[in-house]
Write an enzyme that holds these catalytic residues in place. Structure first.
Site, PDB file in Angstrom:
ATOM      1  N   MET A 256     -69.623  -2.286  14.734  1.00 18.42           N
ATOM      2  CA  MET A 256     -69.176  -2.380  13.342  1.00 18.42           C
ATOM      3  C   MET A 256     -68.890  -3.837  13.020  1.00 18.42           C
ATOM      4  O   MET A 256     -68.204  -4.530  13.762  1.00 18.42           O
ATOM      5  CB  MET A 256     -67.927  -1.513  13.130  1.00 18.42           C
ATOM      6  CG  MET A 256     -67.319  -1.624  11.741  1.00 18.42           C
ATOM      7  SD  MET A 256     -68.429  -0.954  10.460  1.00 18.42           S
ATOM      8  CE  MET A 256     -67.809  -1.842   9.019  1.00 18.42           C
ATOM      9  N   ASN A 258     -67.008  -5.816  11.347  1.00 21.06           N
ATOM     10  CA  ASN A 258     -65.780  -6.376  10.772  1.00 21.06           C
ATOM     11  C   ASN A 258     -65.814  -7.907  10.822  1.00 21.06           C
ATOM     12  O   ASN A 258     -66.038  -8.480  11.887  1.00 21.06           O
ATOM     13  CB  ASN A 258     -64.568  -5.908  11.574  1.00 21.06           C
ATOM     14  CG  ASN A 258     -64.647  -4.437  11.902  1.00 21.06           C
ATOM     15  OD1 ASN A 258     -64.685  -3.607  11.022  1.00 21.06           O
ATOM     16  ND2 ASN A 258     -64.715  -4.113  13.191  1.00 21.06           N
ATOM     17  N   GLU A 289     -74.977  -7.357  13.893  1.00 22.48           N
ATOM     18  CA  GLU A 289     -73.612  -7.469  13.356  1.00 22.48           C
ATOM     19  C   GLU A 289     -73.352  -8.872  12.808  1.00 22.48           C
ATOM     20  O   GLU A 289     -72.624  -9.036  11.829  1.00 22.48           O
ATOM     21  CB  GLU A 289     -72.576  -7.109  14.424  1.00 22.48           C
ATOM     22  CG  GLU A 289     -72.767  -5.733  15.070  1.00 22.48           C
ATOM     23  CD  GLU A 289     -72.961  -4.599  14.072  1.00 22.48           C
ATOM     24  OE1 GLU A 289     -72.311  -4.623  13.008  1.00 22.48           O
ATOM     25  OE2 GLU A 289     -73.779  -3.688  14.350  1.00 22.48           O
TER      26      GLU A 289
HETATM   27 ZN   LIG Z   1     -75.229  -2.434  10.422  1.00 23.43          ZN
END
Ligand SMILES: [Zn+2]
Length: 818
Positions: A256, A258, A289
C-alpha cells in the site's frame, strides 16, 4: 453499513474544507483496544454535515467547545449541526484493533510472542482508527502523536521522533487523503539508509530480521535506481521526506502506497529460496508503490471511479521503470505471461467492466473493480496509449498533471486535457474504445497469395472500434524470422510477410490488448517452431493464445496439455515454467480434464526434466515445486524431507518443507501428528498458516469438518489462517470426501458476511468456491446466488467469478466429450 455515495461525497466536499488533523493515539491500553483522539480544524459553508467514525466506544465529542450527542452515531456517521465558518471538532473514542488487515491491524508473532500493529486506511478503513471526513478529495495535513509500549518504534507518513519513553511525535505532513494515512508501531527491526538526500528505511518483524538484513542491499538498490528514474521522468522531486518500506504481517494486498511509509506483505522479505521471477515481482512491487507517490499521493483521484487510473499508471510504470532502471530484465515477459493472463480472464467474465468505471458507484462497490482489468488491462492500454501519442507527449501530459494538481485531486478528464495540451489528438475516440467499452478484440492472421491478412473482431456484446499498434512475426522452422509493425485500425489490414512461413504470430511483441488466434498451418507447426523461438515474450504470446483458445472451447485441452508437457522439456524461463504449471494445476487437472491420468503424466515429465536443469537455477526450483505439487510418489517426498536424494542445487528449506508436507497431507500419507511435528520445527507465524492449510488438505471427514467450521463460523480467525483453510479445503482428487460441502457452500457462504467484510469476505468466498465440481447443477446453484439481490454484492461478485470458471470447464468438457 452504507457506503459513501459519490453524490454525498460531492456535496460534503463542496461544503467542507479540512484545514488540519491533529491525531493522538494511545496504544498502551491493552491487546483489544486503543484510544483515539481526533482534533479536526475545518471550514464549512453549510450548517450541518457528518464525520465518519467506527469506534468500539465513542467517548466524547465536542464541536467548537459544545458537546455533541454521541448517541447520534449511526452506521459509522456522526451528524454535526450548527457549523460555523471555522470549526474545531474533537472526537475521543476507544477503537478496536482488527485482525482482517484493515484499520489498525494487530498481530502477535507466533515465533516470539511479540505484538505488531500497522494501519491500513484504504479504502474506507480510516474511521476505524480516527474520526475523519473519509473521502479522497478532502485532503489535509496531519500531525500525529503516539503513545506506545517503550520497546516499540513508531513510523508514519511524517518523520517520527521519540520525545519521551514510549512517546512519539510525527512531523506535520503535506496534505494527504484519509485513505493513505498510516502508522506502523511495534518492536520492528529497522534498517536505515539514504539515497540522494532522501532518508530510507526498511523494517520487519524481529523474527524476520536476519532475512531482511540479507535482502536490504537489493531493496535499497532498486529503491535508489527507481527514485533516480522517476525524478528524470516526472521532473518533480519526491516531496514526502523520509521513505520507509515496512514489511508487515497478514497484509491483504501486495503493498500500500502510503506517502513516506509504504507497507508490504512480509512474505516479500523471503525467508526461503525464491526464483528470480519472484525477486523481480518484489522489485516491481517496490517500483509500483513508488510510482504512486507521484500518481496517487501527490495527485489523487477525486472519486473511486478513477481508481483504475491510479493502478493502471502505477502498474505500467512498475514494468517500465523496473526494466529501464533496475537489474531485473524479465519484466515484460512476466507482464505477458502472468498479469495479462489475469486481466484477459477478468475481461471475459460476466463481471467485466470498462477500464474507466462507472462514476456513480459508491466506495465499496468500487472495491469490486479492483481487479485484473484495473491493473493489467489498464497498464496494457496505457502502453498502447504511449505508442499512440509518442512518449514525449505522454510524459509532458503527465508532468503537467502532477505539477498542476500537486497535493490536490484530479480526474481522467483533467489528465486528458493535459495530454491534449501537450499535442494529443482524437483522444476521445481512443478513450471510447479502450477505456469506456469492456471486452477485448480477437486478432487473427490468415495467409493470402502474397502476404498475411489480419482481422480484428470486437465481441458482439461490446462492439467497439479500437486501433491496435503492434508487430506481426513470421517464423521459419528454424525459429528465425522477421517482424513488421502494423497499425490495425480497420476490420482487416494486409501485411507484407512471407505467407509460406511456418508460424505467423500477430502481436509477437505483446504490445496490445487482444485475444490472438493462430491459423491452422501455424498450429500444425507449433511443435517444431515454438521451442525454437528465441524471444520468450513471443512464446508467452503463443501460450496465451493456446490457453485462451482452450478456455473458450475452441481447442481440445488434451492437445494443449500435450503441448504443455512438450514445452516443459525445453522451456528455460522460470516465469513460463511457474505459470504453465500453475495454470495446468488450477485449470486443466480436474477442471477441463480428469485428474488422472494427466496428473501422473505431468509428474513423469517433471521427474525426467528436473535432473537436466542447472543446479541452483530458478528454473530448477520452479520445476521442483511443480513436481512436489503433482507427484504421488510418497517415498520421493518423504525422502526429500529426510534429506535423501534431493537434487543438487535444491535446498529443502522451511517453505519447501511445507510444500512437501502439504502434498503428503493431500495424499493422506500423513496426519495431524506429522503436521504438528513440522510445526514444532517451524514455530513461526508462517508455519502456523502452512499448518492450517495442511490440516484442511487432509482427506478425512474429520479434517474437512474442522476446516469448514473455521471457514463458515469463526469470526476471530486471522485473514491469513482463513485463506489457508480455504486453499487447503478443496482438491479435485478428494471429491468423495468434499462432495457434501458443495451444497453446504451454497447454503452457508452468504452468511459469512456476518463474520467478515470487504477484502477478506471477497477473497475467502472466492477461495472457498467448489471449483473441482464440473457439473451443470453446480453452475446453476452458483448462478442463482450470484443473481440473488438479498445476498451481499461482495459475495455475489466472488460467486459469479467462480461460476464463470466452472461454466467454462463444463463447456470445454461437453465440446470435446471429455
Ligand atoms: Zn497500486
Amino acid at each position: 453499513m452504507p457506503s459513501l455515495s459519490p453524490a454525498e461525497a460531492q456535496s460534503r466536499a463542496a461544503a467542507v474544507t479540512v484545514r488540519s488533523y491533529d491525531i493522538e493515539l494511545d496504544l498502551t491500553a491493552g491487546d483489544e483496544t486503543f484510544l483515539s483522539t481526533s482534533r479536526i480544524a475545518f471550514g464549512a459553508t453549510t450548517g450541518s454535515t457528518f464525520v465518519d467514525v467506527k469506534p468500539h466506544t465513542l467517548t466524547e465529542v465536542t464541536l467548537n467547545g459544545r458537546a455533541v450527542d454521541v448517541t447520534g452515531l449511526e452506521d459509522g456517521r456522526l451528524p454535526l449541526d450548527g457549523l460555523a465558518a471555522d470549526n474545531e471538532l474533537v472526537v475521543t473514542a476507544t477503537m478496536s484493533y482488527t485482525h482482517d488487515g484493515e484499520g489498525l491491524h494487530r498481530s502477535v508473532d507466533a515465533a516470539d510472542g511479540k505484538a505488531y500493529t500497522y494501519a491500513m486506511s484504504f479504502l474506507d478503513a480510516a474511521p476505524r482508527i480516527f474520526a475523519c471526513f473519509d473521502q479522497p478529495d478532502l485532503k489535509a495535513p496531519y500531525k500525529l502523536v503516539v503513545s506506545a509500549p517503550r520497546d516499540w518504534i513508531v513510523l508514519g507518513n511524517g518523520a517520527a521522533t521519540q520525545t519521551g519513553p514510549g512517546r512519539w511525535e510525527l512531523i506535520e505532513t503535506k496534505p494527504l487523503s484519509t485513505y493513505f494515512s498510516t502508522l506502523v508501531a511495534g518492536p520492528y527491526h529497522l534498517i536505515r539508509g539514504e539515497h540522494d538526500g532522501i532518508p530510507l528505511g526498511l523494517a520487519c518483524r524481529q523474527s524476520l530480521a536476519e532475512h531482511l538484513d540479507r535482502e536490504a542491499e537489493d531493496l535499497f538498490t532498486v529503491t535508489g535506481q527507481s527514485f533516480d528514474e522517476f525524478h528524470r521522468l516526472f521532473g518533480y522531486r519526491y516531496p514526502f521526506g523520509e521513505y520507509h518500506q515496512v514489511f508487515v504481517p497478514e497484509f491483504n494486498a501486495g503493498a500500500m502506497e502510503n506517502p513516506g511509509c509504504v507497507t508490504f506483505r512480509d512474505e516479500l522479505v523471503f525467508r526461503s529460496a525464491v526464483t528470480d521471477h519472484e525477486r523481480g515481482n518484489r522489485a516491481r512491487t517496490v517500483v509500483h508503490e513508488m510510482a504512486h507517490q507521484w500518481f496517487g499521493d501527490i495527485v489523487t483521484m477525486s472519486w473511486w471511479n478513477d481508481l483504475w487510473l491510479n493502478e493502471s499508471f502505477a502498474e505500467y510504470m512498475a514494468y517500465r521503470v523496473a526494466f529501464d532502471a533496475t537489474r531485473y530484465t524479465d519484466n515484460w515477459l512476466e507482464f505477458a505471461f502472468v498479469r495479462k493472463w489475469w486481466g484477459m480472464q477478468a475481461d471475459q467474465r460476466a463481471s467485466t467492466h470498462p477500464v474507466a468505471s462507472d462514476p456513480d458507484k459508491d466506495a465499496l462497490a468500487s472495491l469490486a473493480d479492483f481487479d485484473g482489468i484495473s491493473y493489467a488491462k489498464g497498464a496494457a492500454v496505457l502502453k498502447q496509449l504511449v505508442s499512440y501519442l509518442g512518449d514525449d507527449v505522454f510524459l509532458a501530459g503527465v508532468r503537467a498533471h502532477i505539477t498542476g494538481n500537486e497535493y490536490g485531486n484530479a480526474t481522467l478528464a483533467d489528465l486528458a486535457s493535459k495530454w491534449t495540451a501537450a499535442g494529443a489528438t482524437d483522444l476521445d475516440r481512443w478513450a471510447e474504445g479502450w477505456l469506456r467499452t469492456p471486452g477485448l478484440d480477437t486478432i487473427s492472421a490468415e495467409r493470402t497469395a502474397t502476404g498475411v491478412r489480419l482481422t480484428r473482431t470486437a465481441p458482439a456484446e461490446h462492439p467497439a472500434r479500437r486501433p491496435h499498434r503492434f508487430t506481426v512475426g513470421a517464423y521459419h522452422e528454424s525459429g528465425l524470422g522477421s517482424t513488421v509493425e502494423v497499425l490495425l485500425d480497420a476490420d482487416t489490414v494486409d501485411v507484407e510477410l512471407d505467407p509460406a512461413a511456418a508460424l505467423i504470430v500477430p502481436d509477437a511483441g505483446d504490445d496490445t490488448w487482444a485475444k490472438v488466434r493462430l491459423d491452422e498451418q501455424s498450429l500444425a507447426n507449433l511443435g517444431t517452431v515454438l521451442p525454437r523461438l528465441t524471444d520468450p515474450v513471443t512464446r508467452a504470446v503463443v501460450w496465451n493464445s493456446l490457453r485462451d483458445a482452450a478456455e473458450n472451447a475452441e481447442l481440445d485441452p488434451r492437445l494443449v496439455f500435450d503441448a504443455l508437457c512438450a514445452a516443459l522439456a525445453h522451456e528455460d524461463t522460470d516465469v513460463a515454467v511457474q505459470q504453465l504449471l500453475g495454470w495446468a494445476r488450477r485449470t486443466l487437472l480436474g477442471g477441463f480434464l480428469p485428474v488422472e491420468p494427466y496428473t501422473a503424466q505431468l509428474a513423469a515429465v517433471l521427474e525426467e526434466r528436473l535432473p537436466q536443469l542447472a543446479a541452483g537455477s530458478s528454473v530448477q526450483l520452479a520445476a521442483a515445486r511443480g513436481l512436489i505439487a503433482v507427484t504421488a510418489d510418497t517415498d520421493l517426498l518423504t525422502g526429500w524431507l529426510a534429506g535423501d536424494d534431493v537434487p543438487d542445487g535444491i535446498t529443502v528449506d522451511a517453505d519447501l518443507r511445507w510444500l512437501i508436507t502439504l502434498r503428503l497431507a493431500r495424499l493422506g500419507a500423513i496426519g495431524d501428528a506429522e503436521i504438528d511435528a513440522e510445526l514444532a520445527r517451524d514455530k513461526s507465524s508462517e508455519g502456523s498458516v502452512h499448518a492450517t492449510r495442511c490440516r484442511a488438505a487432509l482427506p478425512t471427514a474429520e479434517a474437512k469438518e474442522r476446516a469448514w467450521a473455521l471457514i463458515t463460523t469463526d469470526a476471530d480467525v486471522s485473514n491469513y489462517e482463513l485463506y489457508a483453510a480455504c486453499e487447503g479445503f478443496w482438491h479435485p482428487s478428494q471429491s468423495e470426501v468434499t462432495a457434501p460441502y458443495v451444497d453446504r457452500y451454497f447454503a452457508e457462504i452468504a452468511g459469512t458476511e456476518k463474520l467478515r467484510s470487504g477484502w477478506v469476505l471477497s477473497r475467502s468466498v472466492l477461495l472457498a468456491f467448489p471449483t473441482g465440481f464440473v457439473d451443470d447443477a453446480v453452475v446453476a446453484k452458483a448462478t442463482a446466488i450470484a443473481a440473488d439481490e438479498s445476498v451481499s454484492a461482495i459475495v455475489r461478485r466472488s460467486i459469479s467469478d467462480g461460476a464463470d470458471d466452472l461454466k467454462r470447464a463444463v463447456a470445454v468438457r461437453q465440446a470435446f466429450s471429455i
